[in-house]
Design a protein around this motif. Structure first.
Motif, PDB file in Angstrom:
ATOM      1  N   PRO A   1      44.637  31.975  39.055  1.00 24.58           N
ATOM      2  CA  PRO A   1      43.884  32.928  39.874  1.00 24.58           C
ATOM      3  C   PRO A   1      44.183  34.367  39.473  1.00 24.58           C
ATOM      4  O   PRO A   1      45.184  34.647  38.818  1.00 24.58           O
ATOM      5  N   GLU A   2      43.296  35.260  39.894  1.00 27.57           N
ATOM      6  CA  GLU A   2      43.534  36.692  39.698  1.00 27.57           C
ATOM      7  C   GLU A   2      44.536  37.210  40.723  1.00 27.57           C
ATOM      8  O   GLU A   2      45.218  38.204  40.503  1.00 27.57           O
ATOM      9  N   LEU A   3      44.581  36.545  41.879  1.00 30.64           N
ATOM     10  CA  LEU A   3      45.394  36.980  43.007  1.00 30.64           C
ATOM     11  C   LEU A   3      45.716  35.763  43.870  1.00 30.64           C
ATOM     12  O   LEU A   3      44.891  34.859  43.999  1.00 30.64           O
TER      13      LEU A   3
ATOM     14  N   ILE B   1      50.841  37.095  37.877  1.00 39.21           N
ATOM     15  CA  ILE B   1      49.791  37.028  38.898  1.00 39.21           C
ATOM     16  C   ILE B   1      50.260  37.783  40.142  1.00 39.21           C
ATOM     17  O   ILE B   1      51.337  37.502  40.669  1.00 39.21           O
TER      18      ILE B   1
ATOM     19  N   TYR C   1      33.806  37.477  46.029  1.00 38.71           N
ATOM     20  CA  TYR C   1      34.930  36.809  45.376  1.00 38.71           C
ATOM     21  C   TYR C   1      34.747  35.298  45.426  1.00 38.71           C
ATOM     22  O   TYR C   1      34.171  34.760  46.372  1.00 38.71           O
TER      23      TYR C   1
ATOM     24  N   THR D   1      52.773  32.271  35.012  1.00 35.88           N
ATOM     25  CA  THR D   1      52.278  32.732  36.313  1.00 35.88           C
ATOM     26  C   THR D   1      52.979  33.980  36.835  1.00 35.88           C
ATOM     27  O   THR D   1      52.548  34.531  37.844  1.00 35.88           O
TER      28      THR D   1
ATOM     29  N   ALA E   1      42.971  42.991  42.868  1.00 38.07           N
ATOM     30  CA  ALA E   1      42.000  42.140  42.154  1.00 38.07           C
ATOM     31  C   ALA E   1      40.615  42.757  42.289  1.00 38.07           C
ATOM     32  O   ALA E   1      39.796  42.292  43.074  1.00 38.07           O
TER      33      ALA E   1
ATOM     34  N   GLU F   1      43.915  26.250  37.501  1.00 38.05           N
ATOM     35  CA  GLU F   1      43.141  27.453  37.184  1.00 38.05           C
ATOM     36  C   GLU F   1      43.931  28.666  37.627  1.00 38.05           C
ATOM     37  O   GLU F   1      44.231  28.830  38.809  1.00 38.05           O
TER      38      GLU F   1
ATOM     39  N   ARG G   1      34.768  41.891  40.004  1.00 34.88           N
ATOM     40  CA  ARG G   1      33.977  42.033  38.783  1.00 34.88           C
ATOM     41  C   ARG G   1      32.599  41.457  39.047  1.00 34.88           C
ATOM     42  O   ARG G   1      32.464  40.283  39.369  1.00 34.88           O
TER      43      ARG G   1
ATOM     44  N   ILE H   1      40.434  33.948  43.781  1.00 34.36           N
ATOM     45  CA  ILE H   1      41.587  34.242  44.628  1.00 34.36           C
ATOM     46  C   ILE H   1      42.027  32.936  45.280  1.00 34.36           C
ATOM     47  O   ILE H   1      41.210  32.217  45.856  1.00 34.36           O
TER      48      ILE H   1
END
Length: 122
Positions: A44-46, A74, A24, A71, A117, A42, A120, A2
């Motif tokens: 990000p997921e969020l 995102i 996270y 992007t 997000a 990089e 995981r 994030i």
């Protein structure tokens, strides 16, 4: 990962501490230009994006993110002290995926982050 984009160091540290405590990974930038540079390094997921920043504000940063095919998908959350009636709706209409007002309510903060997000586990 994030990305936290906010010109206020205290706000960035608070968001980082909350997010990293529950698992996270985070990166930080203190204005929109730095945020865009971080996104290029990089994806990000969020992105948690402050609206009022020097150099480039959050709305302009969002416009640039949405204009780039790499992007545009995102999710970007407005992280702001704008908390008047209608502000949430206005920023969602601008294209933000979520809205979190400052000062942070940790429960709301985590609910929005987890929705956009999901964590995981490795």
């Amino acid at each position: 990962m994030i990305l936290i984009v906010d010109d206020n160091d205290t706000n960035r540290r608070l968001c980082r501490a909350i997010l990293e405590q529950i698992g996270y990974q985070t990166r930080e930038a203190d204005n929109g230009i730095e945020g865009l540079q971080s996104v290029r390094m990089e994806l990000p997921e969020l992105i948690l994006l402050d609206l009022q920043m020097p150099v480039m504000d959050g709305v302009e940063t969002l416009k640039r993110l949405k204009a780039d095919p790499a992007t545009r998908g995102i999710p970007v959350v407005a992280l702001t002290s704008y908390a008047m009636k209608g502000d949430r709706e206005r920023f969602l209409a601008e294209g933000f995926s979520g809205y979190i007002s400052k000062p942070l309510d940790i429960d709301i903060f985590l609910e929005v982050v987890r929705r956009l997000a999901p964590l995981r586990r490795r």
